[in-house]
Scaffold this motif. Structure first.
Motif, PDB file in Angstrom:
ATOM      1  N   ALA A   2      55.632  44.840  43.012  1.00 23.93           N
ATOM      2  CA  ALA A   2      55.206  44.046  41.864  1.00 23.93           C
ATOM      3  C   ALA A   2      53.681  44.080  41.809  1.00 23.93           C
ATOM      4  O   ALA A   2      53.016  43.874  42.827  1.00 23.93           O
ATOM      5  CB  ALA A   2      55.683  42.605  41.992  1.00 23.93           C
ATOM      6  N   GLN A   3      53.149  44.350  40.645  1.00 21.08           N
ATOM      7  CA  GLN A   3      51.697  44.414  40.491  1.00 21.08           C
ATOM      8  C   GLN A   3      51.103  43.019  40.677  1.00 21.08           C
ATOM      9  O   GLN A   3      51.499  42.077  39.998  1.00 21.08           O
ATOM     10  CB  GLN A   3      51.330  44.961  39.124  1.00 21.08           C
ATOM     11  N   ALA A   4      50.138  42.880  41.581  1.00 17.46           N
ATOM     12  CA  ALA A   4      49.488  41.591  41.822  1.00 17.46           C
ATOM     13  C   ALA A   4      48.466  41.288  40.726  1.00 17.46           C
ATOM     14  O   ALA A   4      48.342  40.147  40.286  1.00 17.46           O
ATOM     15  CB  ALA A   4      48.812  41.580  43.188  1.00 17.46           C
ATOM     16  N   THR A   5      47.723  42.295  40.292  1.00 12.80           N
ATOM     17  CA  THR A   5      46.751  42.140  39.215  1.00 12.80           C
ATOM     18  C   THR A   5      46.440  43.520  38.634  1.00 12.80           C
ATOM     19  O   THR A   5      46.457  44.509  39.361  1.00 12.80           O
ATOM     20  CB  THR A   5      45.451  41.452  39.676  1.00 12.80           C
ATOM     21  N   ALA A   6      46.160  43.550  37.349  1.00  9.96           N
ATOM     22  CA  ALA A   6      45.806  44.815  36.687  1.00  9.96           C
ATOM     23  C   ALA A   6      44.297  45.041  36.691  1.00  9.96           C
ATOM     24  O   ALA A   6      43.836  46.134  36.356  1.00  9.96           O
ATOM     25  CB  ALA A   6      46.329  44.811  35.256  1.00  9.96           C
ATOM     26  N   ALA A   7      43.539  44.021  37.066  1.00 15.29           N
ATOM     27  CA  ALA A   7      42.075  44.133  37.023  1.00 15.29           C
ATOM     28  C   ALA A   7      41.464  43.315  38.155  1.00 15.29           C
ATOM     29  O   ALA A   7      40.968  42.213  37.936  1.00 15.29           O
ATOM     30  CB  ALA A   7      41.550  43.668  35.670  1.00 15.29           C
ATOM     31  N   ALA A   8      41.493  43.846  39.363  1.00 15.43           N
ATOM     32  CA  ALA A   8      40.923  43.140  40.514  1.00 15.43           C
ATOM     33  C   ALA A   8      39.422  42.955  40.335  1.00 15.43           C
ATOM     34  O   ALA A   8      38.747  43.811  39.754  1.00 15.43           O
ATOM     35  CB  ALA A   8      41.207  43.909  41.799  1.00 15.43           C
ATOM     36  N   GLY A   9      38.907  41.868  40.853  1.00 12.97           N
ATOM     37  CA  GLY A   9      37.502  41.518  40.701  1.00 12.97           C
ATOM     38  C   GLY A   9      36.529  42.525  41.255  1.00 12.97           C
ATOM     39  O   GLY A   9      35.387  42.606  40.813  1.00 12.97           O
ATOM     40  N   PHE A  10      36.958  43.331  42.218  1.00 13.37           N
ATOM     41  CA  PHE A  10      36.033  44.284  42.842  1.00 13.37           C
ATOM     42  C   PHE A  10      35.785  45.515  41.989  1.00 13.37           C
ATOM     43  O   PHE A  10      34.950  46.333  42.323  1.00 13.37           O
ATOM     44  CB  PHE A  10      36.490  44.683  44.244  1.00 13.37           C
ATOM     45  N   GLY A  11      36.456  45.659  40.884  1.00 10.34           N
ATOM     46  CA  GLY A  11      36.184  46.755  39.956  1.00 10.34           C
ATOM     47  C   GLY A  11      36.669  48.116  40.431  1.00 10.34           C
ATOM     48  O   GLY A  11      37.193  48.256  41.531  1.00 10.34           O
ATOM     49  N   GLN A  12      36.474  49.102  39.577  1.00 12.31           N
ATOM     50  CA  GLN A  12      36.916  50.458  39.895  1.00 12.31           C
ATOM     51  C   GLN A  12      36.079  51.048  41.018  1.00 12.31           C
ATOM     52  O   GLN A  12      34.859  50.918  41.026  1.00 12.31           O
ATOM     53  CB  GLN A  12      36.820  51.350  38.663  1.00 12.31           C
ATOM     54  N   ARG A  13      36.774  51.683  41.956  1.00 11.04           N
ATOM     55  CA  ARG A  13      36.112  52.347  43.084  1.00 11.04           C
ATOM     56  C   ARG A  13      37.102  53.299  43.711  1.00 11.04           C
ATOM     57  O   ARG A  13      38.302  53.200  43.501  1.00 11.04           O
ATOM     58  CB  ARG A  13      35.593  51.340  44.108  1.00 11.04           C
ATOM     59  N   ALA A  14      36.599  54.209  44.489  1.00 11.23           N
ATOM     60  CA  ALA A  14      37.439  55.170  45.209  1.00 11.23           C
ATOM     61  C   ALA A  14      36.942  55.251  46.648  1.00 11.23           C
ATOM     62  O   ALA A  14      35.814  54.847  46.952  1.00 11.23           O
ATOM     63  CB  ALA A  14      37.365  56.541  44.543  1.00 11.23           C
ATOM     64  N   GLN A  15      37.768  55.771  47.518  1.00  9.48           N
ATOM     65  CA  GLN A  15      37.411  56.007  48.916  1.00  9.48           C
ATOM     66  C   GLN A  15      36.862  54.761  49.607  1.00  9.48           C
ATOM     67  O   GLN A  15      36.000  54.839  50.472  1.00  9.48           O
ATOM     68  CB  GLN A  15      36.418  57.164  49.028  1.00  9.48           C
ATOM     69  N   HIS A  16      37.373  53.595  49.204  1.00 11.49           N
ATOM     70  CA  HIS A  16      36.986  52.333  49.831  1.00 11.49           C
ATOM     71  C   HIS A  16      37.807  52.103  51.096  1.00 11.49           C
ATOM     72  O   HIS A  16      38.716  52.879  51.406  1.00 11.49           O
ATOM     73  CB  HIS A  16      37.204  51.184  48.843  1.00 11.49           C
ATOM     74  N   SER A  17      37.497  51.042  51.805  1.00  9.91           N
ATOM     75  CA  SER A  17      38.249  50.668  52.994  1.00  9.91           C
ATOM     76  C   SER A  17      38.897  49.315  52.752  1.00  9.91           C
ATOM     77  O   SER A  17      38.311  48.454  52.089  1.00  9.91           O
ATOM     78  CB  SER A  17      37.317  50.566  54.202  1.00  9.91           C
ATOM     79  N   SER A  18      40.086  49.114  53.282  1.00  9.26           N
ATOM     80  CA  SER A  18      40.756  47.827  53.133  1.00  9.26           C
ATOM     81  C   SER A  18      41.592  47.531  54.359  1.00  9.26           C
ATOM     82  O   SER A  18      42.044  48.435  55.060  1.00  9.26           O
ATOM     83  CB  SER A  18      41.618  47.814  51.866  1.00  9.26           C
ATOM     84  N   VAL A  19      41.779  46.236  54.607  1.00  3.58           N
ATOM     85  CA  VAL A  19      42.582  45.790  55.745  1.00  3.58           C
ATOM     86  C   VAL A  19      43.068  44.375  55.457  1.00  3.58           C
ATOM     87  O   VAL A  19      42.453  43.641  54.683  1.00  3.58           O
ATOM     88  CB  VAL A  19      41.763  45.843  57.066  1.00  3.58           C
ATOM     89  N   GLY A  20      44.157  44.014  56.073  1.00 10.26           N
ATOM     90  CA  GLY A  20      44.674  42.651  55.979  1.00 10.26           C
ATOM     91  C   GLY A  20      44.507  41.941  57.307  1.00 10.26           C
ATOM     92  O   GLY A  20      44.688  42.544  58.367  1.00 10.26           O
ATOM     93  N   THR A  21      44.122  40.669  57.267  1.00 12.57           N
ATOM     94  CA  THR A  21      44.043  39.816  58.447  1.00 12.57           C
ATOM     95  C   THR A  21      45.001  38.653  58.216  1.00 12.57           C
ATOM     96  O   THR A  21      45.543  38.512  57.110  1.00 12.57           O
ATOM     97  CB  THR A  21      42.613  39.293  58.663  1.00 12.57           C
ATOM     98  N   PRO A  22      45.227  37.801  59.195  1.00 11.32           N
ATOM     99  CA  PRO A  22      46.143  36.684  58.974  1.00 11.32           C
ATOM    100  C   PRO A  22      45.762  35.794  57.793  1.00 11.32           C
ATOM    101  O   PRO A  22      46.635  35.224  57.139  1.00 11.32           O
ATOM    102  CB  PRO A  22      46.072  35.903  60.291  1.00 11.32           C
ATOM    103  N   ALA A  23      44.480  35.687  57.480  1.00 13.13           N
ATOM    104  CA  ALA A  23      44.047  34.775  56.422  1.00 13.13           C
ATOM    105  C   ALA A  23      43.660  35.443  55.111  1.00 13.13           C
ATOM    106  O   ALA A  23      43.598  34.786  54.084  1.00 13.13           O
ATOM    107  CB  ALA A  23      42.862  33.947  56.913  1.00 13.13           C
ATOM    108  N   ALA A  24      43.369  36.755  55.128  1.00  7.41           N
ATOM    109  CA  ALA A  24      42.842  37.365  53.904  1.00  7.41           C
ATOM    110  C   ALA A  24      43.041  38.874  53.878  1.00  7.41           C
ATOM    111  O   ALA A  24      43.254  39.508  54.910  1.00  7.41           O
ATOM    112  CB  ALA A  24      41.345  37.061  53.769  1.00  7.41           C
ATOM    113  N   LEU A  25      42.947  39.406  52.673  1.00  4.82           N
ATOM    114  CA  LEU A  25      42.846  40.848  52.445  1.00  4.82           C
ATOM    115  C   LEU A  25      41.371  41.142  52.238  1.00  4.82           C
ATOM    116  O   LEU A  25      40.647  40.326  51.652  1.00  4.82           O
ATOM    117  CB  LEU A  25      43.629  41.242  51.191  1.00  4.82           C
ATOM    118  N   TRP A  26      40.919  42.295  52.710  1.00  2.00           N
ATOM    119  CA  TRP A  26      39.506  42.654  52.620  1.00  2.00           C
ATOM    120  C   TRP A  26      39.358  44.033  51.986  1.00  2.00           C
ATOM    121  O   TRP A  26      40.125  44.938  52.286  1.00  2.00           O
ATOM    122  CB  TRP A  26      38.884  42.686  54.012  1.00  2.00           C
ATOM    123  N   VAL A  27      38.363  44.185  51.120  1.00  5.06           N
ATOM    124  CA  VAL A  27      37.976  45.476  50.548  1.00  5.06           C
ATOM    125  C   VAL A  27      36.492  45.646  50.806  1.00  5.06           C
ATOM    126  O   VAL A  27      35.693  44.744  50.512  1.00  5.06           O
ATOM    127  CB  VAL A  27      38.280  45.550  49.029  1.00  5.06           C
TER     128      VAL A  27
END
Length: 106
Positions: A2-27
């Motif tokens: 299910a799509q969480a959002t069609a327009a995330a606040g961090f804007g368009q980007r490529a080759q970024h890094s992301s990870v999940g922790t117990p409290a948050a998702l990070w980009v």
């Protein structure tokens, strides 16, 4: 899925890094998908994947793309990656860390 959002606040980007922790998702970082690409060093977090908060527009490390972002022992780690996207990228071998609760100080 299910799509969480069609327009995330961090804007368009490529080759970024992301990870999940117990409290948050990070980009972290990435590269702008423009005719003059630039490596980013911003940090974003979200507790739900819908609403994103800009933690810092400019972290302590040089803007980079294709880096690895890990969570370990209560900390976030950004490892290597490429800087200077406008010239095709220059590989680096540094390691930066920040606490889960912060993400602002590296």
């Amino acid at each position: 899925w299910a799509q969480a959002t069609a327009a995330a606040g961090f804007g368009q980007r490529a080759q970024h890094s992301s990870v999940g922790t117990p409290a948050a998702l990070w980009v972290v970082g990435g590269v702008t998908p423009t005719s003059t690409p630039a490596c980013l060093n911003d940090v974003w977090s979200s507790s739900d994947g819908v609403a994103w908060t800009l933690v810092t527009v400019s972290s302590g490390f040089t803007g980079r793309c294709s880096a690895c972002l890990l969570s370990y022992a209560g900390r976030l780690f950004v490892m290597p990656g490429l800087v200077a996207a406008d010239t095709g990228g220059l590989a680096v071998n540094d390691v930066w860390s920040s606490s889960f609760s912060d993400g602002k100080l590296w």
